[in-house]
Write an enzyme that holds these catalytic residues in place. Sequence first.
Site, PDB file in Angstrom:
ATOM      1  N   GLY A  90      -5.243  45.842  51.135  1.00 53.59           N
ATOM      2  CA  GLY A  90      -4.379  45.669  51.129  1.00 53.59           C
ATOM      3  C   GLY A  90      -3.794  44.240  50.999  1.00 53.59           C
ATOM      4  N   GLY A  92      -2.908  41.943  52.243  1.00 51.83           N
ATOM      5  CA  GLY A  92      -3.531  40.394  53.240  1.00 51.83           C
ATOM      6  C   GLY A  92      -2.360  38.966  53.631  1.00 51.83           C
ATOM      7  N   ARG A  93      -1.931  38.763  52.262  1.00 54.92           N
ATOM      8  CA  ARG A  93      -0.684  37.465  52.488  1.00 54.92           C
ATOM      9  C   ARG A  93      -0.610  38.036  51.444  1.00 54.92           C
ATOM     10  NH1 ARG A  93      -5.466  32.561  50.313  1.00 54.92           N
ATOM     11  NH2 ARG A  93      -5.985  34.249  48.470  1.00 54.92           N
ATOM     12  N   LYS A 113       2.756  35.278  47.318  1.00 54.59           N
ATOM     13  CA  LYS A 113       1.693  35.258  47.091  1.00 54.59           C
ATOM     14  C   LYS A 113       1.473  33.995  48.755  1.00 54.59           C
ATOM     15  CE  LYS A 113      -3.308  35.285  46.051  1.00 54.59           C
ATOM     16  NZ  LYS A 113      -4.305  35.591  44.580  1.00 54.59           N
ATOM     17  N   ASP A 125      -4.675  34.179  58.139  1.00 58.15           N
ATOM     18  CA  ASP A 125      -3.973  33.715  58.291  1.00 58.15           C
ATOM     19  C   ASP A 125      -2.141  33.894  57.716  1.00 58.15           C
ATOM     20  OD1 ASP A 125      -4.304  32.047  55.954  1.00 58.15           O
ATOM     21  OD2 ASP A 125      -4.738  29.954  57.386  1.00 58.15           O
ATOM     22  N   GLY A 126      -3.060  34.524  56.450  1.00 58.59           N
ATOM     23  CA  GLY A 126      -1.809  34.878  55.308  1.00 58.59           C
ATOM     24  C   GLY A 126      -1.251  34.264  55.018  1.00 58.59           C
ATOM     25  N   ARG A 176       3.923  35.326  42.043  1.00 60.05           N
ATOM     26  CA  ARG A 176       3.504  35.881  40.569  1.00 60.05           C
ATOM     27  C   ARG A 176       4.425  37.625  39.902  1.00 60.05           C
ATOM     28  NH1 ARG A 176      -2.775  37.837  42.471  1.00 60.05           N
ATOM     29  NH2 ARG A 176      -1.443  39.795  43.870  1.00 60.05           N
ATOM     30  N   ARG A 183      -3.781  49.029  41.433  1.00 58.99           N
ATOM     31  CA  ARG A 183      -4.533  48.102  41.624  1.00 58.99           C
ATOM     32  C   ARG A 183      -5.309  49.712  41.441  1.00 58.99           C
ATOM     33  NH1 ARG A 183      -5.392  42.568  44.237  1.00 58.99           N
ATOM     34  NH2 ARG A 183      -2.934  42.606  44.684  1.00 58.99           N
ATOM     35  N   ASP A 252     -10.345  46.546  43.264  1.00 50.78           N
ATOM     36  CA  ASP A 252      -8.914  46.172  43.837  1.00 50.78           C
ATOM     37  C   ASP A 252      -8.422  44.676  43.675  1.00 50.78           C
ATOM     38  OD1 ASP A 252     -10.878  44.666  45.741  1.00 50.78           O
ATOM     39  OD2 ASP A 252      -9.129  43.516  46.475  1.00 50.78           O
TER      40      ASP A 252
END
EC number: 2.7.7.-
Length: 486
Positions: A90, A92-93, A113, A125-126, A176, A183, A252
């Site tokens: 997933g 994550g950041r 992102k 930490d994202g 982005r 994906r 992914d």
Amino acid sequence: MKSLDDLDFDNRFARLGGAFSTEVLPDPIAEPRLVVASPAALALLDLPAETSDEALFAELFGGHKLWSEAEPRAMVYSGHQFGSYNPRLGDGRGLLLGEVINQAGEHWDLHLKGAGQTPYSRMGDGRAVLRSSIREFLASEALPALGIPSSRALCVIGSSTPVWREKKESAATLLRLAPSHVRFGHFEYFYYTRQHDQLKQLAAFVLEHHFADCNAAERPYAAMFRQVVERNAELIARWQAYGFCHGVMNTDNMSILGITFDYGPYAFLDDFDANHICNHSDDAGRYSFSNQVPIAHWNLAALAQALTPLVEVDELRASLDLFLPLYQAHYLDLMRRRLGLGVAAENDHALVQELLQRMQGSAVDYSLFFRRLGEETPERALASLRDDFVDREAFDRWAEAYRRRVEEEGGDQESRRRRMHAVNPLYVLRNYLAQQAIEAAEQGDYTEVRLLHQVLSRPFEEQPGMERFTRRPPDWGRHLEISCSS
């Protein structure tokens, strides 16, 4: 022209519901400032090329401000990483802020992102760091300029927020753009968790919005998978023809649209090395340059497995069997054009393979070889290139076969030069150039990254005063291996 604070949203993916993503607000970065923006990417949203209101860019993409119609969500997916299945990955950041419609009616995902922690951060930490954000920005805009399908990058925002990787670095965000962020791993997640209703819902969503022409087929999902295979065959052919090494071809990181996606420790080849590994974490060389073709096929097979509740296995296998011949046809056509050849001949495959064998181990600069080959008549160009090869007698044999091939096609040298220069870049995104721009940006000087981006946006044109961007890497910049740490 639109303005940045007045975009039209239509958040189709968000409407799929909570099984597919989780609502998360961006976590702002401190003292955000615009590092670089792409005029070409701005144009995709009908925005002006100039970034006069840098403060607005910093607010919106630094996480301090949101459009009222935005619906930021972290997407859930899984995937095979270095061949092993990871059941829950997933965003994550990163956050899908929403989908913007331009005046042509195209939908563009806005994905931020480095937006902070999400339920899928897995102890991270994202955050994204400035270094990796600049690298992704440069590649996202350089590859389309070469004709290689890719996600796009609108801008990079820097900050004073500290983050720790191998050392202390500063956090950054990257905006982005892509028509979709779905994906291969999205399909794998619903397949392996046995959520087949959601799998079908996702497939129907992708079919409706991105493969609408397949709806007319007798078996639409089978037709859609075949198109995914076709798109990936062409994509990988373009990677190989232009010497691009992705570095982390996990499922992914594979886009359902067949575009280059999720840039990490990528590289363009400097000296030609078929076995080049650009990711220093890839000890076994799974994602080496020469392995990209079989790995793409492996990834497509992983996607096919996830689609077995929707498509007959025999149909999936038949489409998978098309990958290699489609790839070979696209690749040979691209290499033929790079060699200045306009008509197919029986021995073209052997001509290309022999050249690559002669390049291997000879420290021949892959990109500059083709550019120099078109500068002069074949006789003169080949004579000047000869000294770059270790086995000069073997090169002479190849050169004679190539010279005869050019002679058979005929045509004048000026037409040949123009034709070759239109497909052989003078400027490529070498790792050492990116590293120099990053080091300057880390000191607060964004001049170099903006200039490099500008040069790479016109890779085939000679740009007066930009000769330094054409040079081969210095000793310290040769065969750089980049970390996955970002």
